[in-house]
Design an enzyme around this catalytic site. Structure first.
Site, PDB file in Angstrom:
ATOM      1  N   LYS A   1      31.050  45.907  10.033  1.00  0.00           N
ATOM      2  CA  LYS A   1      31.804  45.022  10.934  1.00  0.00           C
ATOM      3  C   LYS A   1      30.915  44.445  12.019  1.00  0.00           C
ATOM      4  CE  LYS A   1      31.750  48.006  14.591  1.00  0.00           C
ATOM      5  NZ  LYS A   1      31.004  47.772  15.830  1.00  0.00           N
TER       6      LYS A   1
ATOM      7  N   ASP B   1      35.730  54.189  15.157  1.00  0.00           N
ATOM      8  CA  ASP B   1      35.511  52.997  14.324  1.00  0.00           C
ATOM      9  C   ASP B   1      35.893  53.206  12.861  1.00  0.00           C
ATOM     10  OD1 ASP B   1      34.626  51.415  16.372  1.00  0.00           O
ATOM     11  OD2 ASP B   1      32.499  51.544  15.863  1.00  0.00           O
TER      12      ASP B   1
HETATM   13  O1  C5P Z   1      34.426  58.031  17.970  1.00  0.00           O
HETATM   14  P1  C5P Z   1      32.975  58.080  17.689  1.00  0.00           P
HETATM   15  O2  C5P Z   1      32.497  59.465  17.339  1.00  0.00           O
HETATM   16  O3  C5P Z   1      32.516  57.056  16.715  1.00  0.00           O
HETATM   17  O4  C5P Z   1      32.256  57.692  19.059  1.00  0.00           O
HETATM   18  C1  C5P Z   1      30.897  57.956  19.262  1.00  0.00           C
HETATM   19  C2  C5P Z   1      30.612  58.016  20.754  1.00  0.00           C
HETATM   20  O5  C5P Z   1      30.743  56.719  21.328  1.00  0.00           O
HETATM   21  C3  C5P Z   1      31.571  58.882  21.540  1.00  0.00           C
HETATM   22  O6  C5P Z   1      31.147  60.213  21.562  1.00  0.00           O
HETATM   23  C4  C5P Z   1      31.503  58.258  22.919  1.00  0.00           C
HETATM   24  O7  C5P Z   1      30.341  58.668  23.597  1.00  0.00           O
HETATM   25  C5  C5P Z   1      31.328  56.785  22.606  1.00  0.00           C
HETATM   26  N1  C5P Z   1      32.618  56.049  22.600  1.00  0.00           N
HETATM   27  C6  C5P Z   1      33.260  55.838  23.801  1.00  0.00           C
HETATM   28  N2  C5P Z   1      34.439  55.133  23.813  1.00  0.00           N
HETATM   29  C7  C5P Z   1      34.963  54.643  22.676  1.00  0.00           C
HETATM   30  C8  C5P Z   1      34.331  54.851  21.435  1.00  0.00           C
HETATM   31  C9  C5P Z   1      33.146  55.560  21.428  1.00  0.00           C
HETATM   32  O8  C5P Z   1      32.775  56.250  24.856  1.00  0.00           O
HETATM   33  N3  C5P Z   1      36.130  53.960  22.723  1.00  0.00           N
END
Ligand code: C5P
Length: 317
Positions: A25, A156
């Site tokens: 994406k 994501d």
């Molecule tokens: O959800 P995911 O594990 O993909 O997110 C990776 C990191 O990105 C999280 O640990 C966080 O530090 C950051 N993140 C965030 N806010 C979001 C999505 C991701 O701070 N909405």
């Protein structure tokens, strides 16, 4: 329990393997708010699925394989773990645990989305693994049920299940499809080294003093451009709140943006948390010129072209 969507094949559980494709994406718009107590940032984004396609093949194991989830990369890559830290492995394991499946699975992964590039390649792998194992094991979860599992794996991960173009809210995991017309052409400039998403969010907090005001709504000009299929208007509406943080960590990316725009890109922006630069171009001819200029600049590790939007995770074999 939601309705069973057409992308989710009926309970069969008899095939010896299932192959699923899921897209990477680009964020057309990304507004990021101040982090909550859990460290996550509330955001409003518009995702567009691009024709950089991850392929996961889920193979049935023999009875003596003890119900483990294994992962093999079609092309080995030191930057992609194949143990239980891999998001596709975690996806298969989560689905098995949730549905009470004791069977294991052998996953084969073919990657086309840049690794750690801000294009959610790992999330696409997880989405593909969910759909593939759901079909292989005949667990029959609906798309909304798979989306709920996807959100537990990462913010994501729900989007590549849906694909096309969608607004993401919450952490980015609440996905609402939006209407678009036409095809859009992108050129992606890849960096030698990936960026860590948490590191980019941390730098965003440092740059904004942690006090970023509430997230913005998706601008009406952007949704109108997508509805009309107006690439120039879309280019004018592209926005990424994480761009300043990514450029702060990788100042050389500013030069890549300049090269793309001087070569005729309508706009070039940081994709998601970067470091990939996404250049929106008018047509395939322009894509070729921008691609050539980026390669000649010596500033990028590789250049990929892709059109968009494309469908979400689906069984192809
Ligand atoms: O959800 P995911 O594990 O993909 O997110 C990776 C990191 O990105 C999280 O640990 C966080 O530090 C950051 N993140 C965030 N806010 C979001 C999505 C991701 O701070 N909405």
């Amino acid at each position: 329990t939601g309705p069973r969507e057409s992308t989710v094949p009926p309970r069969s559980g008899s095939a010896s393997s299932v192959r699923v494709e899921a897209p990477g994406k680009v964020n057309l718009f990304l507004s990021v708010g101040a982090p909550g107590p859990d460290g996550y940032h509330p955001l409003t984004t518009v995702f567009q699925a691009v024709r950089l396609i991850e392929t996961v093949t889920a193979r049935r194991q023999s009875a003596q394989d003890h119900g483990t989830v294994t992962l093999t990369l079609e092309e080995p890559d030191a930057d992609v773990p194949v143990d239980e830290s891999n998001l596709a492995v975690r996806a298969a394991t989560l689905l098995a645990q949730t549905t009470g499946v004791s069977e294991g699975v052998d996953l084969l992964l073919r990657k086309r989305v840049p690794v750690a590039g801000g294009m959610a390649g790992g999330s696409a792998d997880a989405a593909a693994a969910l759909v593939a194992c759901n079909a292989l094991w005949g667990t029959g979860l609906s798309l909304p049920e798979l989306s709920a599992l996807a959100a537990r794996l990462g913010a994501d991960v729900p989007f590549p299940l849906t694909g096309a173009t969608a607004v993401g809210s919450g952490r980015g995991d609440l996905v609402t499809p939006i209407m678009t017309r036409g095809a859009y052409h992108w050129v992606f400039a890849l960096a030698e080294e990936g960026l860590s998403t948490p590191a980019v969010f941390r730098r965003f907090d440092e740059l904004t003093g942690g006090g970023q005001p509430a997230v913005r709504d998706v601008p009406e000009a952007l949704t109108a451009a997508l509805r009309a299929g107006d690439t120039r208007a879309l280019a004018a509406s592209l926005h990424n709140d994480l761009q300043a943080a990514a450029l702060d960590l990788r100042p050389e990316l500013a030069e890549v943006i300049a090269v793309a725009e001087e070569a005729g890109a309508l706009r070039a922006i940081v994709s998601g948390s970067g470091p990939t630069i996404a250049a929106l171009v008018e047509d395939p001819g322009s894509a070729q010129r921008v691609s050539r200029a980026l390669k000649a600049s010596g500033q990028v590790a590789d250049v990929l072209r892709a059109d968009a939007p494309v469908a979400g995770a689906r069984v192809v074999g």
